[in-house]
Design an enzyme around this catalytic site. Structure first.
Site, mmCIF file in Angstrom:
data_model
loop_
_atom_site.group_PDB
_atom_site.id
_atom_site.type_symbol
_atom_site.label_atom_id
_atom_site.label_comp_id
_atom_site.label_asym_id
_atom_site.label_seq_id
_atom_site.Cartn_x
_atom_site.Cartn_y
_atom_site.Cartn_z
ATOM 1 N N LYS A 80 0.837 -1.205 0.000
ATOM 2 C CA LYS A 80 0.000 0.000 0.000
ATOM 3 C C LYS A 80 0.873 1.257 0.000
ATOM 4 O O LYS A 80 0.615 2.199 -0.746
ATOM 5 C CB LYS A 80 -0.893 -0.018 1.252
ATOM 6 C CG LYS A 80 -1.506 1.313 1.591
ATOM 7 C CD LYS A 80 -2.268 1.259 2.884
ATOM 8 C CE LYS A 80 -1.485 1.605 4.122
ATOM 9 N NZ LYS A 80 -1.142 3.013 4.313
ATOM 10 N N ASN A 81 1.922 1.252 0.824
ATOM 11 C CA ASN A 81 2.730 2.471 0.971
ATOM 12 C C ASN A 81 3.632 2.739 -0.232
ATOM 13 O O ASN A 81 4.238 3.810 -0.318
ATOM 14 C CB ASN A 81 3.575 2.415 2.251
ATOM 15 C CG ASN A 81 2.728 2.673 3.485
ATOM 16 O OD1 ASN A 81 1.530 2.941 3.373
ATOM 17 N ND2 ASN A 81 3.342 2.573 4.656
ATOM 18 N N CYS A 115 -3.876 12.877 14.001
ATOM 19 C CA CYS A 115 -4.461 11.565 13.731
ATOM 20 C C CYS A 115 -4.212 10.727 14.965
ATOM 21 O O CYS A 115 -3.566 11.185 15.899
ATOM 22 C CB CYS A 115 -3.876 10.944 12.478
ATOM 23 S SG CYS A 115 -2.235 10.301 12.712
ATOM 24 N N ARG A 136 1.677 14.461 13.318
ATOM 25 C CA ARG A 136 2.009 14.233 11.915
ATOM 26 C C ARG A 136 1.882 15.485 11.032
ATOM 27 O O ARG A 136 1.047 15.542 10.136
ATOM 28 C CB ARG A 136 1.164 13.090 11.354
ATOM 29 C CG ARG A 136 1.314 11.828 12.156
ATOM 30 C CD ARG A 136 0.568 10.686 11.544
ATOM 31 N NE ARG A 136 1.421 9.888 10.685
ATOM 32 C CZ ARG A 136 1.006 8.809 10.041
ATOM 33 N NH1 ARG A 136 -0.232 8.429 10.119
ATOM 34 N NH2 ARG A 136 1.826 8.116 9.300
ATOM 35 N N ASP A 165 5.791 0.580 11.916
ATOM 36 C CA ASP A 165 4.564 -0.097 11.483
ATOM 37 C C ASP A 165 4.515 -1.571 11.922
ATOM 38 O O ASP A 165 3.518 -2.246 11.677
ATOM 39 C CB ASP A 165 4.404 -0.002 9.957
ATOM 40 C CG ASP A 165 3.949 1.382 9.516
ATOM 41 O OD1 ASP A 165 3.614 2.205 10.384
ATOM 42 O OD2 ASP A 165 3.930 1.638 8.293
ATOM 43 N N ARG A 219 -8.101 -0.520 5.696
ATOM 44 C CA ARG A 219 -7.341 0.533 5.002
ATOM 45 C C ARG A 219 -6.061 -0.031 4.399
ATOM 46 O O ARG A 219 -5.599 0.466 3.377
ATOM 47 C CB ARG A 219 -6.938 1.638 5.986
ATOM 48 C CG ARG A 219 -8.059 2.585 6.349
ATOM 49 C CD ARG A 219 -7.506 3.730 7.171
ATOM 50 N NE ARG A 219 -6.308 4.249 6.532
ATOM 51 C CZ ARG A 219 -5.321 4.886 7.156
ATOM 52 N NH1 ARG A 219 -5.395 5.112 8.445
ATOM 53 N NH2 ARG A 219 -4.267 5.317 6.509
HETATM 54 C C1 UD1 Z 1 4.977 6.811 6.357
HETATM 55 C C2 UD1 Z 1 4.114 5.584 6.192
HETATM 56 C C3 UD1 Z 1 3.633 5.100 7.557
HETATM 57 C C4 UD1 Z 1 4.825 4.889 8.484
HETATM 58 C C5 UD1 Z 1 5.710 6.136 8.535
HETATM 59 C C6 UD1 Z 1 6.997 5.909 9.305
HETATM 60 C C7 UD1 Z 1 3.114 5.952 4.021
HETATM 61 C C8 UD1 Z 1 1.879 6.267 3.244
HETATM 62 N N1 UD1 Z 1 2.989 5.934 5.363
HETATM 63 O O1 UD1 Z 1 4.161 7.830 6.943
HETATM 64 O O2 UD1 Z 1 2.952 3.859 7.363
HETATM 65 O O3 UD1 Z 1 4.347 4.645 9.794
HETATM 66 O O4 UD1 Z 1 6.083 6.530 7.199
HETATM 67 O O5 UD1 Z 1 7.702 4.848 8.782
HETATM 68 O O6 UD1 Z 1 4.149 5.688 3.470
HETATM 69 N N2 UD1 Z 1 7.257 14.721 10.346
HETATM 70 C C9 UD1 Z 1 7.384 16.072 10.586
HETATM 71 N N3 UD1 Z 1 7.144 16.946 9.556
HETATM 72 C C10 UD1 Z 1 6.801 16.532 8.302
HETATM 73 C C11 UD1 Z 1 6.687 15.155 8.060
HETATM 74 C C12 UD1 Z 1 6.916 14.271 9.098
HETATM 75 O O7 UD1 Z 1 7.681 16.484 11.713
HETATM 76 O O8 UD1 Z 1 6.607 17.386 7.417
HETATM 77 C C13 UD1 Z 1 7.493 13.756 11.444
HETATM 78 C C14 UD1 Z 1 6.267 12.926 11.804
HETATM 79 O O9 UD1 Z 1 5.415 13.589 12.704
HETATM 80 C C15 UD1 Z 1 6.909 11.688 12.395
HETATM 81 C C16 UD1 Z 1 8.187 11.525 11.577
HETATM 82 O O10 UD1 Z 1 8.435 12.806 10.998
HETATM 83 O O11 UD1 Z 1 7.215 11.884 13.741
HETATM 84 C C17 UD1 Z 1 8.128 10.495 10.491
HETATM 85 O O12 UD1 Z 1 6.973 10.692 9.709
HETATM 86 P P1 UD1 Z 1 6.903 10.321 8.167
HETATM 87 O O13 UD1 Z 1 8.066 9.479 7.781
HETATM 88 O O14 UD1 Z 1 6.648 11.560 7.389
HETATM 89 O O15 UD1 Z 1 5.593 9.427 8.131
HETATM 90 P P2 UD1 Z 1 4.629 9.336 6.912
HETATM 91 O O16 UD1 Z 1 5.407 9.572 5.662
HETATM 92 O O17 UD1 Z 1 3.419 10.134 7.163
#
Ligand code: UD1
Length: 433
Positions: free
Chosen positions: A22-23, A120, A125, A308, A400
């Site tokens: 999915k990711n 969320c 996030r 995850d 999901r």
């Molecule tokens: C992706 C995965 C999710 C997984 C996560 C971490 C997808 C669709 N989802 O989520 O399943 O749990 O990676 O492996 O691929 N952060 C910030 N600012 C930003 C973006 C992120 O502070 O602009 C922080 C987040 O709050 C979190 C950390 O960075 O603490 C990692 O998040 P991120 O890697 O961005 O997670 P996702 O990409 O949303």
């Protein structure tokens, strides 16, 4: 709202096949926004988040065909017409990864309007790193009425250093950089296999990318991208969930159609716990017959132990000899499954980012509530070893990201069924009036 009813006690035996990731599928679908030609994706999982992404693209004017029959896992996307480059709140709130359209939309159309995701279940996030990166590429960003608006005549190559490693942030900016004018260097990138898979698709579309899958990615922007055909990588989190299910139930399970290389941190940790594995090409055989012992785990970015898989590992830790410490480093509020497991008899103490799990506690069936995608999976695992019939409510979370999990688990011996919502009994006509 559907529920799962699971009767614990059966070892999982046989072969279970893993679906597409999915990711990886979500960013690859968003990448179709970068071209007016057709992008065909294979091995797309049949899960709710994919349907949400389809709705998102269709609302912008794209044509998205999800296959049926033998082509069930194929999707054909054409974004020749993009009348409304927007991701609205009702879609972004159900799936935070909708923000992945921000980069490709502004790169292709010069304009994107995307709802801010808000909080969320597992933490705040934010998407500040996506926004800062786009600004580095020359976009003008405004935030109003809960929406981010990005504008740029044409993005320009730039130097981006991520303050924190972000998976979708890396993907979003990679998609923006491929159509930017000049060279972009991105440092401290996410190294997840899903990033490399997206880059593989983009390269087939004509993008010039070096270093995807490492922490430094270089992109030479091109003026136009073409259509392509691409097969999505297997879902390492679904595979890992089945591996733990086999270990916990003392089963003997072949998890097929996966990429064992992507499971390294998990299999290393499970070997420490005493789980036996053999690898054969695209499958892993898990033999959970011996005694299992505790191990500490800390979640990290890839290639570390995935956040995850943290909830599923915690379910296992309740059943092994000794005490395990599970530390969550990626998200600040990702222990909601612990309380539900405690209701089933687990001994778990939460101390900030750490969970202390005392093992070998017999679990007893209870009515429990799924709070997010991976938490739901961990409750399914706990239920598979619990005494009696567990009822898991709100399984839409699991839908999901897991394709027909009840059918896959039933196929290897689990006693599990899905029940729909009971309809209220119709009142007699006289009472209705
Ligand atoms: C992706 C995965 C999710 C997984 C996560 C971490 C997808 C669709 N989802 O989520 O399943 O749990 O990676 O492996 O691929 N952060 C910030 N600012 C930003 C973006 C992120 O502070 O602009 C922080 C987040 O709050 C979190 C950390 O960075 O603490 C990692 O998040 P991120 O890697 O961005 O997670 P996702 O990409 O949303």
């Amino acid at each position: 709202m559907d529920k799962f009813v699971i009767r614990g006690g059966n070892p999982l035996v046989g072969t279970v096949r893993v679906s597409g990731a999915k990711n990886a599928a979500l960013p690859c679908m968003a990448a179709a926004l970068l071209t007016d030609e057709t992008v065909t994706l294979e091995n797309i999982p049949d899960v709710r988040d994919i349907q949400t992404e389809r709705k998102l693209l269709v609302a912008m004017g794209a044509e998205v065909e999800l296959g049926y029959g033998r082509a069930h896992h194929r999707t054909v996307i054409n974004c020749a017409k993009l009348e409304k480059p927007e991701a609205t709140y009702d879609l972004v709130k159900t799936m935070r990864a909708s923000t992945l359209v921000l980069g490709p939309l502004v790169a292709r159309t010069g304009h994107a309007r995307v709802s801010l995701p808000g909080g969320c279940a597992i933490g705040a996030r934010p998407i500040d790193l996506h926004i800062k990166g786009l600004e580095k590429l020359g976009a003008t960003i405004t935030t109003e009425h809960g929406y981010v608006e990005a504008r740029a005549d044409r993005l320009k190559g730039g130097h981006i250093v991520f303050e924190k490693i972000t998976v979708t942030g890396t993907e979003d900016l990679l998609m923006a950089a491929v159509l930017a004018d000049g060279e972009t260097v991105m440092e401290n990138c996410a190294r997840e296999p899903e990033v490399a898979d997206l880059a593989a698709l983009l390269s087939k579309m004509g993008a010039k990318i070096e270093g995807a899958g490492t922490s430094t990615i270089k992109v030479h922007g091109v003026a136009k991208l073409r259509g392509a055909r691409h097969r999505i990588i297997p879902d390492r989190i679904e595979a890992g969930t089945f591996v733990i299910a086999a270990a916990m139930t003392g089963g003997d399970l072949i998890v097929s159609g996966c990429d064992p290389k992507h499971l390294g941190a998990l299999t290393a940790k499970l070997q420490e716990c005493g789980v036996k594995f053999t690898e054969n090409g695209d499958s892993v055989r898990v033999m959970g017959d011996g005694p299992l012992r505790c191990a500490d785990v800390s979640t990290e970015e890839y290639p570390g132990f995935p956040t995850d898989m943290q909830a599923q590992f915690m379910a296992l830790a309740t059943q092994v000899d000794g005490t395990s410490v599970v530390t969550e480093n990626i998200f600040e509020n990702r222990f909601m499954h612990a309380q539900e497991m405690v209701r089933m008899g687990a001994n778990i103490r939460i101390e900030g980012r750490r969970a202390i799990v005392r093992g070998k506690t017999p679990l007893s069936a209870a009515a429990v509530l799924a709070s997010d995608l991976r938490a739901s999976a961990s409750l399914v695992l706990a239920a598979l070893v619990a005494d009696g019939e567990t009822i898991i409510d709100r399984v839409y979370h699991i839908d999901r990201g897991y394709e027909r999990i009840e059918e896959k688990l039933k196929g290897v011996g689990a006693q599990m069924r899905r029940i729909g919502e009971m309809l209220p009994r119709k009142a007699p006509l006289a009472q209705q009036a």
